[in-house]
Motif scaffolding. Sequence first.
Motif, short mmCIF file in Angstrom:
data_model
loop_
_atom_site.label_atom_id
_atom_site.label_comp_id
_atom_site.label_asym_id
_atom_site.label_seq_id
_atom_site.Cartn_x
_atom_site.Cartn_y
_atom_site.Cartn_z
N UNK A 2 0.84 -1.18 0.00
CA UNK A 2 0.00 0.00 0.00
C UNK A 2 0.88 1.23 0.00
N UNK A 3 0.34 2.32 -0.57
CA UNK A 3 1.15 3.53 -0.69
C UNK A 3 1.81 3.55 -2.06
N UNK A 4 2.38 4.69 -2.43
CA UNK A 4 3.04 4.81 -3.72
C UNK A 4 4.37 4.07 -3.69
N UNK A 5 4.89 3.81 -4.88
CA UNK A 5 6.19 3.12 -4.96
C UNK A 5 7.29 3.97 -4.37
N UNK A 6 7.19 5.31 -4.47
CA UNK A 6 8.20 6.20 -3.87
C UNK A 6 8.20 6.06 -2.36
N UNK A 7 7.01 5.99 -1.76
CA UNK A 7 6.93 5.81 -0.31
C UNK A 7 7.55 4.48 0.11
N UNK A 8 7.30 3.44 -0.66
CA UNK A 8 7.84 2.12 -0.33
C UNK A 8 9.36 2.12 -0.41
N UNK A 48 11.08 10.20 7.21
CA UNK A 48 9.84 9.42 7.27
C UNK A 48 9.09 9.69 8.57
N UNK A 49 9.81 9.80 9.66
CA UNK A 49 9.16 10.04 10.94
C UNK A 49 8.50 11.41 10.99
N UNK A 50 9.06 12.38 10.30
CA UNK A 50 8.52 13.74 10.31
C UNK A 50 7.39 13.93 9.30
N UNK A 51 7.02 12.87 8.59
CA UNK A 51 5.83 12.96 7.73
C UNK A 51 6.08 12.86 6.26
N UNK A 52 7.32 12.67 5.82
CA UNK A 52 7.57 12.55 4.39
C UNK A 52 6.91 11.30 3.82
N UNK A 53 6.81 10.25 4.63
CA UNK A 53 6.11 9.03 4.21
C UNK A 53 4.83 8.90 5.03
N UNK A 54 3.71 8.59 4.39
CA UNK A 54 2.45 8.42 5.13
C UNK A 54 2.43 7.06 5.82
N UNK A 70 6.33 -1.62 7.94
CA UNK A 70 5.22 -0.69 8.11
C UNK A 70 5.59 0.51 8.95
N UNK A 71 4.76 1.51 8.87
CA UNK A 71 4.97 2.76 9.60
C UNK A 71 3.65 3.17 10.23
N UNK A 72 3.40 2.66 11.45
CA UNK A 72 2.19 3.07 12.17
C UNK A 72 2.54 4.16 13.18
N UNK A 73 1.57 4.50 14.04
CA UNK A 73 1.78 5.59 15.00
C UNK A 73 2.92 5.29 15.96
N UNK A 74 2.97 4.07 16.49
CA UNK A 74 4.04 3.69 17.42
C UNK A 74 5.39 3.73 16.73
N UNK A 75 5.46 3.17 15.52
CA UNK A 75 6.72 3.16 14.78
C UNK A 75 7.19 4.57 14.46
#
Length: 586
Positions: A2-8, A48-54, A70-75
Amino acid sequence: MTGTSLDAWLLLLIPSAPLAVACALMLWPTRRALTLLAPWAALPALACALGLAPPLEIDLPWLLLGTQLGLDHTARIFLFFTAFLWLAAGVFATGYLQEGDGRARFFVFFLFAMAGNLGLIIAGDMLSFYASFAMMSFASYGLILHNRTAEAGRAGRIYIVMVVAGEVLLFAALILAAAAADSLLFADVPPALAEAPTRDVVLALAVAGFGIKLGVLGLHVWLPLAHPVAPTPASAVLSGAMIKAGLLGWLRLLPLGEGPALEGWGLLLMAVGLLAVFYAAFVGIAQRNPKTVLAYSSVSQMGLVTTAIGLGLAVPTRWPEISAIVLFLALHHALAKGALFLGVGMAASRFAAGRYRWLVAAGLVLPALALAGAPFTSGGLVKALLKPEAMALPAPWGAPLAALVSWTLVGTVLLMARFLYLAWPSGASAGAPSARASSGYSLAVPWATLIAALLLSAFTSGLAGAEAVWTWSAVLSGVATLALAAACTALAGWLLAKVDWHRIPLPASGDLVVPVERGLASLLRTSARALHDLRYRLSGGEAVAKSYLTTLRRLLAPAVSIEGGWAPACTMFLALLLLLAAISAT
């Protein structure tokens, strides 16, 4: 996926960036540009942590047995303070370590440990988490041994024995958890584990395995030995970032907020956690090295984390509120402890010997006050919010627990007072490694950035109920508690000044491991003598007996030495027994 290939691809870059720089540095260790590039390998994770990746998940079926990242709230929260601290400590290390100090070797281990630490945060399956956790743990061994002294050797041997035991315990726990959930994904484990017949076995293995990394009381003995011998930037990430891997493992694996209340486990963890807070303060104030005092402070603070996890197990309905406090406590401790450890390096730098001496002193006092829980600090916010959650415990446990949480302030103030006394910049620091740094900005800028982030975190936490903590009544209550703790500290200092310390055996660094080392050494010596006598009687010749004894001494020399290496074979044997028991249970 899930997410764009750039995010992955950005998510994949989090562990692969430090791995790539580490491999390049191994091939070209003399390239100074690579050592300067090393700290910035944490930038993709911080971005990524600052929001560049959803928030996203990616599945890699071709990797291991099927990997999920994955990148959830805890991560995201863990990734922020972990990457931020690795970046700050890495920049600090470029000025702290000189070319002749094994700089390239240090950064190779630094980068491998960074890759493992960042990789386990985004791991969504147990196998990739375990692989990243193992890489971080074993790479840290090189950071502890960096100075190659006798003390570093002893600390490294004890650390690696604890790591091997922890890895086997975790492997057994993850096998049983995967069998209970019929899945390798962390998302499937807590609900299935809450009702599984092997729940208590998994909890015991996970609490012990992750507890070694977290510094739970009784499993903490590597911490006060490793921190004083490791370079200051390595100590900052060991205590501020890597120690939290144990907490993240608990959050991912334990049935927190799932199923029935586990009051037995909850009360056990709360008791161990609160005992750690006061025990670490008692032993820590007797130490003479500021980094050892900070190590015991980490044991004390992780005792507070253990208490909060126990509270979550005992009162699962309150877990959403408790989990937010635990995450903020992890963030607060990482920033405060990173600033304090780097402050030790600053206190030994040329800044502390010149006109900036009082700025360095202020930079030590501010994170110490935050860790002690002063009003308008992140530490004060955590402890104020944790007390109402403690009251949610069924009678008669709630009120006593809330009172004990308040009194943990006394132990922290004692430790911070002792630390400031030992680390206070005296101006006589021209021979310290950081005093020879070619650029003072590489020391001052990351340190000041950590302190600024720590001060801002108290007002940008977003925690529910944070506004109520800053009312006048709450602030006055916090000031009164802090003043009482300071008065207790002053009284204790005055009383201890009247004591003849030469007549009192002070707790040694490593505390619980010392009698274990001596007992095992005595046992091995006795066994060696008994075997020698037996061999002498059977052989009937003195020459054969002497030859046998010489060979035996060579084999037992590492284990008999009190300085370290105590019975790794025994540890491995017990660990393998646990592993075999777990496999057979599946």
